[in-house]
Design an enzyme around this catalytic site. Sequence first.
Site, mmCIF file in Angstrom:
data_model
loop_
_atom_site.group_PDB
_atom_site.id
_atom_site.type_symbol
_atom_site.label_atom_id
_atom_site.label_comp_id
_atom_site.label_asym_id
_atom_site.label_seq_id
_atom_site.Cartn_x
_atom_site.Cartn_y
_atom_site.Cartn_z
ATOM 1 N N SER A 109 -11.245 -30.479 55.333
ATOM 2 C CA SER A 109 -10.387 -29.131 55.129
ATOM 3 C C SER A 109 -8.947 -29.547 54.602
ATOM 4 O O SER A 109 -8.894 -29.673 53.461
ATOM 5 C CB SER A 109 -10.290 -28.820 56.806
ATOM 6 N N ASP A 159 -18.479 -19.903 54.807
ATOM 7 C CA ASP A 159 -17.258 -20.322 55.210
ATOM 8 C C ASP A 159 -16.031 -19.270 55.297
ATOM 9 O O ASP A 159 -15.714 -18.434 54.520
ATOM 10 C CB ASP A 159 -16.809 -21.409 54.418
ATOM 11 N N HIS A 190 -17.111 -23.332 58.146
ATOM 12 C CA HIS A 190 -16.024 -24.586 57.818
ATOM 13 C C HIS A 190 -16.388 -25.925 58.538
ATOM 14 O O HIS A 190 -15.650 -26.836 58.304
ATOM 15 C CB HIS A 190 -14.604 -23.924 58.220
#
Length: 210
Positions: A109, A159, A190
Site C-alpha cells: 500500500s 480494490d 486492498h
Amino acid sequence: MREADLGFKHQFVPAQSPSLPTLLLLHGTGGDENDLLPLGQALAPGAALLSPRGKVLENGMPRFFRRLAMGVFDEQDLRFRTRELHEFVRAASDRYGFDLGNVVAVGYSNGANIAGSMLLLYPEALRAALLLSPMLPLKPEQMPNLKSVAVFVAAGRADPIVAPENTRQLVLLLEQAGADVTEHWHQGGHELTHPVVEEAHQWLSSLLRT
Ligand code: MLT
C-alpha cells in the site's frame, strides 16, 4: 531523530548467509517497523530485513510521505521522502555491511507507493521490488532504465482504494522503462491475503535461484 536511527526508526535483522538479499520492508499507512518482519521472513527465509518506520504522521498514523487526499499525493514531499529513504538504505548498508547491489523492496500500500517512487527516481537502488496493492506514485521527468530490475505487482480487481486502471498505468510505465514485470491480479480488494503472499514467495524464490 537520533543519529543511531540513521534517520529512521527501524529494525534490522542480519542475513543468515551473505548470498541472501536484504529485503527493504515498507509498511502501509498506520503500520510500523515491526509489521512486515513476519512477511519478510515468509518471503525469503534467512534474508536480511531492513524495516524503517515512515516519518510522516496522518492523524497519528505513520506513512512514508504526505498525501493531500486519498490517492492524491503531495509530490514534492514524495520526492523528498524518496530521496531520504534512498539515503537511509545507503547509510544502513554502511552500518550493517549488506550489499547495496542486492536490495529487494517489499512494499504494501503506502509502502508499495514509495517503493514504486524509488524505482522510478533511483532505478539503480533496487535489484527487485514486490509491490503489493500499489498505484502510480508519480511520473518521472526522464524515463528510468530498469532493464536489470524485476518487479512483482499484486493487485485486487475490487480494490476500493486503488483503481485497477491506476495500477495498470504503473505496470505500463515500469515496462516502458525496461523492467521485467510479473502481475498477479486477484478478485479481492486492498488487503494482503495468504494466496498473494504465497505467489510473491514463489516469484521471489525463483528470482533468487537465477
Ligand atoms: C497511499 O496514500 O499511499 C495510498 O492511498 C495507499 C494508502 O496508504 O492507503
